[in-house]
Design a protein around this motif. Sequence first.
Motif, PDB file in Angstrom:
ATOM      1  N   ASP A  73       0.832  -1.251   0.039  1.00  0.00           N
ATOM      2  CA  ASP A  73       0.064   0.006   0.022  1.00  0.00           C
ATOM      3  C   ASP A  73       0.935   1.400   0.128  1.00  0.00           C
ATOM      4  O   ASP A  73       1.589   1.599   0.984  1.00  0.00           O
ATOM      5  CB  ASP A  73      -0.982  -0.220   1.124  1.00  0.00           C
ATOM      6  N   ALA A  74       1.033   1.653  -1.099  1.00  0.00           N
ATOM      7  CA  ALA A  74       2.066   2.862  -1.194  1.00  0.00           C
ATOM      8  C   ALA A  74       1.674   4.465  -0.731  1.00  0.00           C
ATOM      9  O   ALA A  74       2.476   5.170  -0.970  1.00  0.00           O
ATOM     10  CB  ALA A  74       2.296   2.918  -2.610  1.00  0.00           C
ATOM     11  N   HIS A  75       0.343   4.379  -0.106  1.00  0.00           N
ATOM     12  CA  HIS A  75       0.042   5.906   0.365  1.00  0.00           C
ATOM     13  C   HIS A  75      -1.237   5.480   1.402  1.00  0.00           C
ATOM     14  O   HIS A  75      -2.193   5.233   0.855  1.00  0.00           O
ATOM     15  CB  HIS A  75      -0.258   6.757  -0.719  1.00  0.00           C
ATOM     16  N   THR A 128      -1.919  -7.055   3.415  1.00  0.00           N
ATOM     17  CA  THR A 128      -0.985  -6.075   2.968  1.00  0.00           C
ATOM     18  C   THR A 128       0.148  -6.164   4.051  1.00  0.00           C
ATOM     19  O   THR A 128      -0.001  -6.370   5.003  1.00  0.00           O
ATOM     20  CB  THR A 128      -1.357  -4.669   3.129  1.00  0.00           C
ATOM     21  N   VAL A 290       1.120   7.958  -7.104  1.00  0.00           N
ATOM     22  CA  VAL A 290       0.407   6.872  -6.454  1.00  0.00           C
ATOM     23  C   VAL A 290      -1.295   7.041  -6.907  1.00  0.00           C
ATOM     24  O   VAL A 290      -1.925   8.323  -6.341  1.00  0.00           O
ATOM     25  CB  VAL A 290       0.555   6.981  -5.007  1.00  0.00           C
ATOM     26  N   CYS A 292      -4.816   6.593  -5.897  1.00  0.00           N
ATOM     27  CA  CYS A 292      -5.600   6.063  -4.594  1.00  0.00           C
ATOM     28  C   CYS A 292      -7.187   6.218  -5.228  1.00  0.00           C
ATOM     29  O   CYS A 292      -7.858   6.959  -4.922  1.00  0.00           O
ATOM     30  CB  CYS A 292      -5.374   7.196  -3.488  1.00  0.00           C
ATOM     31  N   GLY A 315       2.410   3.761  -8.198  1.00  0.00           N
ATOM     32  CA  GLY A 315       2.052   2.931  -7.172  1.00  0.00           C
ATOM     33  C   GLY A 315       0.425   2.936  -6.866  1.00  0.00           C
ATOM     34  O   GLY A 315      -0.259   3.595  -7.592  1.00  0.00           O
ATOM     35  N   LEU A 316      -0.022   1.938  -6.208  1.00  0.00           N
ATOM     36  CA  LEU A 316      -1.629   1.850  -6.063  1.00  0.00           C
ATOM     37  C   LEU A 316      -1.710   1.868  -4.234  1.00  0.00           C
ATOM     38  O   LEU A 316      -0.745   1.205  -3.569  1.00  0.00           O
ATOM     39  CB  LEU A 316      -2.120   0.513  -6.456  1.00  0.00           C
ATOM     40  N   ALA A 317      -2.739   2.495  -3.929  1.00  0.00           N
ATOM     41  CA  ALA A 317      -2.702   2.701  -2.538  1.00  0.00           C
ATOM     42  C   ALA A 317      -4.351   2.820  -2.035  1.00  0.00           C
ATOM     43  O   ALA A 317      -5.066   3.576  -2.782  1.00  0.00           O
ATOM     44  CB  ALA A 317      -1.991   4.040  -2.228  1.00  0.00           C
ATOM     45  N   SER A 359       3.687  -1.106  -6.775  1.00  0.00           N
ATOM     46  CA  SER A 359       3.969  -0.231  -5.570  1.00  0.00           C
ATOM     47  C   SER A 359       5.348  -0.403  -5.169  1.00  0.00           C
ATOM     48  O   SER A 359       5.814   0.723  -4.613  1.00  0.00           O
ATOM     49  CB  SER A 359       2.710  -0.528  -4.590  1.00  0.00           C
ATOM     50  N   ALA A 362       7.475   1.663  -7.186  1.00  0.00           N
ATOM     51  CA  ALA A 362       6.987   3.372  -6.920  1.00  0.00           C
ATOM     52  C   ALA A 362       8.007   3.457  -5.749  1.00  0.00           C
ATOM     53  O   ALA A 362       8.583   4.738  -5.653  1.00  0.00           O
ATOM     54  CB  ALA A 362       5.659   3.400  -6.650  1.00  0.00           C
TER      55      ALA A 362
END
Length: 436
Positions: A73-75, A128, A290, A292, A315-317, A359, A362
């Motif tokens: 989870d990048a954010h 995660t 990222v 979201c 990335g995906l978050a 992610s 990223a």
Amino acid sequence: MTERLILGQVISYAADPFRAPPEEAARHERHGAVLIRDGRIAEVGPADRLRAAAPQAEVTDYGAALISAGFVDAHAHYPQTAIIASWGKRLIDWLNLYTFPEEMRFDDPAYAATIAERYFDLVLAHGTTTTASFCTIHPASVEAYFGAASRRGLRVVGGKTCMDRDTAPEGLRDTAQASYDQSKALLERWHGRDRMHYAITPRFSPTSTPEQLDALGALWAEHPDCPMQTHLSEQTDEVAWAGSLYPSARDYLDTYETHGLLGPGGLYGHSIWLTEREKARLAEVDAAVVHCPTSNTFIGSGLFDIGLTGSLRVGLATDTGGGSSFSMLRTMAAAYEIGQLRGTAIHPAQLWWLATAGSARALRLDDRIGNLVAGNEADLVVIDLASTLAIAQRADNAQDFWGLLFPTIMMGDDRAVRDVWIAGTPLRGAGTVAGG
Ligand code: GUN
Ligand code: ZN
């Protein structure tokens, strides 16, 4: 030496599925195995071959379940755990009404510790294994986050959220100097310790003075191996606000660039309303944006352009708690839906890649996590591909592996998470478990 062999269906990637045909970039092994030695992946391949190659290994058989790299989870904002799904506001009002009052509670280290533990309980239950989280302005919130993560053996990214402008409420402001000093002290204490990465974290330009952005830019220049995370171009009102507070900036990205906050290792959350210049500059410096998606629909921000995967690290978050879910499955589903609204059907292999290897890339951690390849750390998720009646009956009709996976992407939640492994150790099952 500890050797463990885990059996099941296995998904990994040989290439970026946005830059190669998705079904060729992904590797799927129906009767697969992951051999783990001392917490790292030693080999991935067919079960028969790896069983013969490692006869001493302790075996865990997950049957038809899917073994994947754990979700990345990048954010996220762990301090917003308790206000997730707060009704009725768009970004600026949502921050003022819900977020800032909740973040003020983190001046109490005991509260920060309670929420940090709850947050990791939740994200691990959703499969995660790595999070990149904003903390609050309070150093104790960073201690709580890294303390909880390091006790659990997780690889995580985090940092003190800095705000010194009167656009943020009193009680949630530091100063340019204090943000530099506290971020530096926390960075020196945590960056590189266990599996921790300190991210220099200006919340976003509208809550910082130019002096604070300068101070944090200077800190980043002193520690270029640290990531730097912030927000960029999430809502049109916010873009206009940033422009009014930084009247000489060419655009929103320029408010960061002018103060030394644009570079490789930069993580720009949301990045929806980018100009052509901003896209080109982000690509030129090899920064990451990222996506979201549950947040962008929940707060009403806009539709991210997945085409940016062609030129940028993406990335995906979840963006917890602006996002409406802790689940990266739910997040993939929202990314798919936004893709559809913009005319792109994102392939399941691409969605899964965004939630794992993409992610990790990223975050610049793709040499350690995010993909099941030899040498990477054994942070894994084991997914039940028939976790509910609705999913199971649809999966029964699947024509191929991607048809089997897609119903779990679209309809799955924490019930699909059969197990999680952290650095080669399972959280739930140990030893031989029945196949299923
Ligand atoms: N922009 C600045 N702070 C935040 C935050 O906490 N959440 C979201 N979604 N956007 C932000
Ligand atoms: Zn955010």
